[in-house]
Each structure stands twice: as C-alpha cells, then as structure tokens.
Design an enzyme around this catalytic site. Structure first.
Site, PDB file in Angstrom:
ATOM      1  N   GLU A 183       4.588 -16.755   3.292  1.00  0.00           N
ATOM      2  CA  GLU A 183       4.914 -17.762   2.276  1.00  0.00           C
ATOM      3  C   GLU A 183       3.801 -17.866   1.223  1.00  0.00           C
ATOM      4  O   GLU A 183       4.059 -18.009   0.033  1.00  0.00           O
ATOM      5  CB  GLU A 183       5.179 -19.114   2.945  1.00  0.00           C
ATOM      6  CG  GLU A 183       6.432 -19.052   3.818  1.00  0.00           C
ATOM      7  CD  GLU A 183       6.900 -20.383   4.381  1.00  0.00           C
ATOM      8  OE1 GLU A 183       8.094 -20.471   4.683  1.00  0.00           O
ATOM      9  OE2 GLU A 183       6.095 -21.311   4.539  1.00  0.00           O
ATOM     10  N   ASP A 192       1.872 -28.435  20.127  1.00  0.00           N
ATOM     11  CA  ASP A 192       1.157 -27.147  20.147  1.00  0.00           C
ATOM     12  C   ASP A 192       0.156 -27.028  21.285  1.00  0.00           C
ATOM     13  O   ASP A 192      -0.122 -25.932  21.770  1.00  0.00           O
ATOM     14  CB  ASP A 192       0.377 -26.975  18.834  1.00  0.00           C
ATOM     15  CG  ASP A 192       1.245 -26.482  17.694  1.00  0.00           C
ATOM     16  OD1 ASP A 192       2.475 -26.342  17.901  1.00  0.00           O
ATOM     17  OD2 ASP A 192       0.704 -26.252  16.602  1.00  0.00           O
ATOM     18  N   GLY A 203      -0.088 -35.940  14.497  1.00  0.00           N
ATOM     19  CA  GLY A 203       0.694 -34.843  13.919  1.00  0.00           C
ATOM     20  C   GLY A 203       2.166 -35.064  14.245  1.00  0.00           C
ATOM     21  O   GLY A 203       2.594 -36.189  14.515  1.00  0.00           O
ATOM     22  N   GLN A 256       9.226 -28.216  15.659  1.00  0.00           N
ATOM     23  CA  GLN A 256      10.340 -28.764  16.454  1.00  0.00           C
ATOM     24  C   GLN A 256       9.996 -29.059  17.924  1.00  0.00           C
ATOM     25  O   GLN A 256      10.316 -30.148  18.402  1.00  0.00           O
ATOM     26  CB  GLN A 256      11.570 -27.841  16.353  1.00  0.00           C
ATOM     27  CG  GLN A 256      12.456 -28.171  15.165  1.00  0.00           C
ATOM     28  CD  GLN A 256      12.921 -29.626  15.150  1.00  0.00           C
ATOM     29  OE1 GLN A 256      13.296 -30.194  16.171  1.00  0.00           O
ATOM     30  NE2 GLN A 256      12.888 -30.261  13.995  1.00  0.00           N
ATOM     31  N   GLY A 315      -3.979 -37.861  18.246  1.00  0.00           N
ATOM     32  CA  GLY A 315      -3.342 -36.939  17.302  1.00  0.00           C
ATOM     33  C   GLY A 315      -2.134 -37.561  16.625  1.00  0.00           C
ATOM     34  O   GLY A 315      -1.183 -37.962  17.297  1.00  0.00           O
TER      35      GLY A 315
HETATM   36  C1  LIG Z   1      -0.236 -23.509   7.352  1.00  0.00           C
HETATM   37  C2  LIG Z   1       0.762 -23.848   8.422  1.00  0.00           C
HETATM   38  C3  LIG Z   1       2.114 -23.652   8.178  1.00  0.00           C
HETATM   39  C4  LIG Z   1       3.060 -23.974   9.135  1.00  0.00           C
HETATM   40  N1  LIG Z   1       4.380 -23.783   8.858  1.00  0.00           N
HETATM   41  C5  LIG Z   1       5.315 -24.168   9.749  1.00  0.00           C
HETATM   42  C6  LIG Z   1       6.697 -24.065   9.433  1.00  0.00           C
HETATM   43  O1  LIG Z   1       7.087 -23.618   8.364  1.00  0.00           O
HETATM   44  N2  LIG Z   1       7.592 -24.512  10.369  1.00  0.00           N
HETATM   45  C7  LIG Z   1       7.205 -25.030  11.569  1.00  0.00           C
HETATM   46  O2  LIG Z   1       8.043 -25.457  12.369  1.00  0.00           O
HETATM   47  N3  LIG Z   1       5.892 -25.105  11.901  1.00  0.00           N
HETATM   48  C8  LIG Z   1       4.951 -24.698  11.020  1.00  0.00           C
HETATM   49  N4  LIG Z   1       3.617 -24.792  11.347  1.00  0.00           N
HETATM   50  C9  LIG Z   1       3.250 -25.237  12.685  1.00  0.00           C
HETATM   51  C10 LIG Z   1       3.371 -26.748  12.829  1.00  0.00           C
HETATM   52  O3  LIG Z   1       2.712 -27.380  11.756  1.00  0.00           O
HETATM   53  C11 LIG Z   1       2.772 -27.161  14.168  1.00  0.00           C
HETATM   54  O4  LIG Z   1       3.483 -26.510  15.188  1.00  0.00           O
HETATM   55  C12 LIG Z   1       2.858 -28.658  14.360  1.00  0.00           C
HETATM   56  O5  LIG Z   1       2.065 -29.316  13.393  1.00  0.00           O
HETATM   57  C13 LIG Z   1       2.399 -29.050  15.768  1.00  0.00           C
HETATM   58  O6  LIG Z   1       2.420 -30.444  15.897  1.00  0.00           O
HETATM   59  P1  LIG Z   1       1.351 -31.163  16.835  1.00  0.00           P
HETATM   60  O7  LIG Z   1       1.702 -32.610  16.822  1.00  0.00           O
HETATM   61  O8  LIG Z   1       1.283 -30.475  18.141  1.00  0.00           O
HETATM   62  O9  LIG Z   1      -0.063 -30.933  16.136  1.00  0.00           O
HETATM   63  P2  LIG Z   1      -0.536 -31.249  14.652  1.00  0.00           P
HETATM   64  O10 LIG Z   1       0.609 -31.527  13.760  1.00  0.00           O
HETATM   65  O11 LIG Z   1      -1.458 -30.128  14.293  1.00  0.00           O
HETATM   66  O12 LIG Z   1      -1.367 -32.592  14.799  1.00  0.00           O
HETATM   67  C14 LIG Z   1      -2.554 -32.675  15.525  1.00  0.00           C
HETATM   68  C15 LIG Z   1      -3.314 -33.904  15.051  1.00  0.00           C
HETATM   69  O13 LIG Z   1      -4.377 -34.147  15.963  1.00  0.00           O
HETATM   70  C16 LIG Z   1      -5.554 -34.509  15.257  1.00  0.00           C
HETATM   71  N5  LIG Z   1      -6.698 -34.160  16.108  1.00  0.00           N
HETATM   72  C17 LIG Z   1      -6.964 -32.963  16.676  1.00  0.00           C
HETATM   73  N6  LIG Z   1      -8.055 -33.039  17.452  1.00  0.00           N
HETATM   74  C18 LIG Z   1      -8.495 -34.319  17.373  1.00  0.00           C
HETATM   75  C19 LIG Z   1      -9.595 -35.003  17.946  1.00  0.00           C
HETATM   76  N7  LIG Z   1     -10.444 -34.406  18.794  1.00  0.00           N
HETATM   77  N8  LIG Z   1      -9.782 -36.299  17.625  1.00  0.00           N
HETATM   78  C20 LIG Z   1      -8.909 -36.951  16.767  1.00  0.00           C
HETATM   79  N9  LIG Z   1      -7.846 -36.331  16.209  1.00  0.00           N
HETATM   80  C21 LIG Z   1      -7.641 -35.030  16.507  1.00  0.00           C
HETATM   81  C22 LIG Z   1      -5.467 -33.707  13.962  1.00  0.00           C
HETATM   82  O14 LIG Z   1      -6.216 -34.325  12.936  1.00  0.00           O
HETATM   83  C23 LIG Z   1      -3.951 -33.735  13.687  1.00  0.00           C
HETATM   84  O15 LIG Z   1      -3.600 -34.815  12.863  1.00  0.00           O
HETATM   85  C24 LIG Z   1       2.642 -24.478  10.389  1.00  0.00           C
HETATM   86  C25 LIG Z   1       1.287 -24.669  10.643  1.00  0.00           C
HETATM   87  C26 LIG Z   1       0.337 -24.365   9.662  1.00  0.00           C
HETATM   88  C27 LIG Z   1      -1.122 -24.586   9.935  1.00  0.00           C
END
Ligand SMILES: Cc1cc2nc3c(=O)[nH]c(=O)nc-3n(C[C@H](O)[C@H](O)[C@H](O)COP(=O)(O)OP(=O)(O)OC[C@H]3O[C@@H](n4cnc5c(N)ncnc54)[C@H](O)[C@@H]3O)c2cc1C
Length: 425
Positions: A174, A305, A17, A323, A15
């Site tokens: 939003e 997440d 993200g 965050q 991931g």
């Molecule tokens: C529309 C929207 C608006 C948002 N607005 C806000 C906001 O205003 N403020 C805020 O703080 N948060 C916001 N969020 C939430 C925030 O984006 C998430 O909490 C944050 O992205 C979590 O980070 P992460 O690294 O856990 O996961 P993510 O950023 O979701 O990254 C996960 C990554 O894992 C990859 N992945 C998943 N499964 C696999 C797999 N099996 N194989 C290979 N790759 C995989 C995906 O492609 C992705 O790139 C929003 C979310 C959305 C959807």
C-alpha cells in the site's frame, strides 16, 4: 497509581488498540471498575498510517482520543502510562506512574517493529507503527525532495529520490502504491524544475511473492498493478544492512538511497514478568487457551496481536490483523460477564471476513471467502470497509471528505513539514 479503590472488582486493560477498545466498550453493563492504560492518549487506526506517511491524510483523521471513545463507561479510568512489569504473584502491575493492583488483567499490547537484531537497519531505516513514525516518514520524504530540488550532483539527487520499502506485505504494497501516485500526480506539479522521473520506488521481499498472506491470484494482480505504476519489485531478495546511505542486499548488490522504510516484520510487545515459557519463541506472543486466558492463569487474559491461540483452523495462531483483535475483545467481554455470574466460559471462534489491500487510485485486491478479485470493485469495497471500521464519526467524515477531494483533484494535500525529521545520532 491514584485510582480509587471501590467494592467492585477491578479489570485492568493494557493497550487501547483494536482489542482493548472493543473489549472496554462492551464492559459498560458489567459491575466492575475498568482501568485502561496506554502510552498514547489516542487509539491509532494503523491500517491508514501509510496515508499519513504519504501526505494523503492528517494524523488526527486516523487517531481518536481514548477517553472520548469510552465516554459512556461510568466506572472507568484511563491512565496515560507505560506498563513496565507485571507481578503475577502480587497481582500488580508496575508502570512509569506507579503500581496498580488488579483482579483481572487483560494484555492487549499488540506488536512492535521487529528489526531481527540488525542494528544498522534499526538505527537508519524508518519504521511505521505509530503516528509519530508515520509523520517522520512524511517529513523525511518532503525534506529529501526539497534538498533534491537544490542538488546539482546527479548521484546525490538520485539517492534523495530513491525510496526503498522492505517487506511486501499489505503495508509495504500500500505504501509503494501511494508513493507511486505521488510521483505520477503530485510531485511533478510541486517540483516543476526537478526531473521527477528520477524518483525510483523499490519494493523488496524476502519471499517469492508480494502479499504472501493473500491468494496467489491477488498477489499476481497486486504485482501487476504496482509494476504498471512504476514500482520495481524485488522478490526473493533479502535486505542485509543499511547505513543511512547504502542499502546492502544479501545477493551482494547495493543501492544508494536516503529513504528506507522498514515494513518487514513485527514481534509481540510483551511485558516483563512472565516466564519465557508463556511466550511463543521468536513471535513473542502469549500462549492462551480457547478462552484467551494466558497459560497457567485464570485471571490474566491476552487478546489481539499479542495472543497466540492454537485452534484446528489456525494451528499457528490467528493472523495479526484487526479483526481477530476486535472479535477477541468483544468475546472476552461476554466471557468476563459469564465469569461474574459463575458460569462456564465459551471458547473463541474467529470469523474471517476476508482480506483487502489497495494499490493506488482505483485499484485494490480482495480475498473474501472463495471470491478473489481485483480492480475498481475491490477498491470500492476497500473504501467502504475502512470508513466503516474507522473509530469516531468525525474521523469518518474527515477521511471521506479528504479522499473525495484528493480523488477529484489528483492531490494529496497534507504535504507539510510541521515537525522536521532529524535522525537521532
Ligand atoms: C502499518 C500497519 C498497517 C496495517 N494494516 C492493516 C490492515 O490493512 N488491515 C488489518 O486488519 N490490519 C492491519 N494492521 C494490523 C492491525 O493494525 C493490528 O492487527 C491491530 O492493531 C492489532 O490490535 P491490538 O489491539 O492487538 O494491538 P494494537 O492496535 O497495536 O494496540 C496496542 C496498544 O497497546 C499500547 N501498548 C503497547 N505496549 C504498551 C505498554 N507496555 N504500556 C502501555 N501501552 C502499551 C500501544 O500504545 C497500542 O495503543 C496493520 C498494522 C500496521 C502497523
């Protein structure tokens, strides 16, 4: 997978993200081989996806190549692949490109859209979790306006111009605000022969108020801002089904619409291979201890997440926002370094920087510590925070320029149907 075997230990991060990237960036000085795997070759700044959906920004302003973000790491490999399964006994992951062994594994897979098992909604409503999905919403909206401009029948035209957003969390709010801005400032100039006042924006929420994660005062202000912009809010209203033409509510009411955007929930993007007891029921998040280790494993971690860490301050896990993911990624980098030195790990402590949501032009609400406020100042903070958080200098400049241009001209310039949306049959 063809990743070279070296003498150093291999840390595999699934991931790219917020969590995965913030961790990888901090592993620069560690004597380890870092392999990051993602099904996209770019990092998505999800908080601004709604601006891509509503023509405010082009997708390349909010996405950034993962290889470029991590170019300073020397012993680093990126693989564009989807991880399908984890074999915890063999310490191996299975991807659509082949197998890869790990010494340490970090799950940073985030969430996916939750349709709560409703097949009609899954098939016909529009989710907004990825860049392609945001582009689909943009195309659908513009295609429906083009069709409406040539549509004689009032009932059909109104269905094309009715936008229903399900879920009044920050995303739904939003998005509704941005649609309302289009109706007010942009579409009347583009569609001079269409009665744009026929466009309706409805926001549905199963709970009793919009922006439930925020304070009650911010929630009230946000509702007022939305109503002033002409958005109809339906609280305590459960959407039951959608067949592509009629939206059905649990209270028996129906609505004709060609545009339903589903922002009503997410569930963890968990990967096959763990016993279900390692996942929190319904949420699909991995149970982790205070060091982000997945229950029962020393060498497997989960951040962001997908991680569910119960603490005194957060007995139901940390909020699923950017965050905690960023902070857990940075903290895990420190813990991996301690692990390498044979020292004790340090527990993660979340520092809540506050919550913001914007509602169209000049308006936002903010909960920062004990301060709750709304209006222009909150909007200004929202702009500053999002610009600072965007990944990549180029993206910050492009977004700032676009926002300034749109603000001065009351415009949203990315009104392009570059990849028409066709519903999958
Ligand atoms: C529309 C929207 C608006 C948002 N607005 C806000 C906001 O205003 N403020 C805020 O703080 N948060 C916001 N969020 C939430 C925030 O984006 C998430 O909490 C944050 O992205 C979590 O980070 P992460 O690294 O856990 O996961 P993510 O950023 O979701 O990254 C996960 C990554 O894992 C990859 N992945 C998943 N499964 C696999 C797999 N099996 N194989 C290979 N790759 C995989 C995906 O492609 C992705 O790139 C929003 C979310 C959305 C959807």
């Amino acid at each position: 997978m063809n990743v070279p075997q070296t003498d150093t230990k291999r840390i595999v991060i699934i991931g790219g993200g917020f969590g995965g990237i913030s961790l990888a960036k901090k592993l620069r000085k560690l004597d380890a081989q870092v392999v990051l795997i993602d099904r996209h070759n770019y990092h998505t700044f999800q908080p601004l996806l709604y601006q891509v959906s509503t023509s405010g920004l082009e997708p390349d302003s909010i996405a950034y190549p993962i290889r470029k973000v991590l170019k300073r790491l020397t012993n680093f490999h990126f693989r564009l692949a989807s991880v399908e399964k984890i074999d915890t006994k063999r310490k191996e992951i299975q991807t659509d490109m082949g197998l890869l062994a790990y010494d340490y594994l970090v799950l940073a897979t985030g969430t996916k859209t939750n349709f709560f098992g409703n097949l009609g909604i899954e098939k016909h409503a529009m989710p907004m979790k990825t860049v392609p999905q945001a582009l689909d919403i943009r195309s659908l909206m513009l295609q429906n306006f083009e069709t409406a401009d040539d549509c004689e029948k009032e009932v059909e035209r109104k269905a094309l111009l009715t936008f229903c957003i399900v879920g009044a969390g920050p995303t739904g709010v939003e998005l509704a605000g941005a649609f309302a801005e289009l109706k007010r400032h942009v579409f009347p100039k583009d569609y001079r022969h269409l009665n744009v006042s026929e466009m309706e924006i409805h926001l549905f929420e199963g709970g009793e108020r919009v922006l439930a994660p925020m304070s009650e005062s911010s929630s009230k202000k946000a509702a007022l801002f939305l109503e002033n912009l002409g958005v109809t809010i339906h609280v305590n209203t459960i959407v039951q089904d959608y067949d592509g033409a009629i939206l059905k509510l649990k209270n028996g009411q129906t609505m004709r619409t060609k545009n339903v955007i589903w922002a009503a929930g997410v569930t963890g993007a968990a990967i096959e291979g763990f016993e279900t007891t390692k996942l929190v029921e319904k949420l699909n998040r991995y149970k982790v201890n205070g060091f982000n280790q997945v229950e029962g494993f020393h060498e497997i971690f989960a951040i962001g997440d997908i991680a569910y860490m119960e603490t005194l301050d957060y007995p139901k896990g940390h909020p699923q926002v950017a965050q905690p993911a960023i902070q857990q990624g940075e903290h895990l980098a420190k813990n991996l370094s301690l692990l390498y030195q044979g020292k004790d790990l340090k527990p993660f402590l979340y520092y809540d920087k506050g919550t913001l949501a914007t509602i169209g032009r000049n308006r936002a609400v903010a909960d920062i510590g004990k301060f709750k406020f709304g209006g222009f100042f909150a909007w200004f903070i929202w702009i500053f925070v999002h610009l600072a958080a965007l990944v990549g200098f180029r993206n910050k400049v492009v977004v700032l320029f676009n926002w300034a241009y749109n603000y001065i001209n009351y415009d949203k310039a990315a009104r392009l149907i570059v990849r028409p949306f066709h519903r999958k049959v």
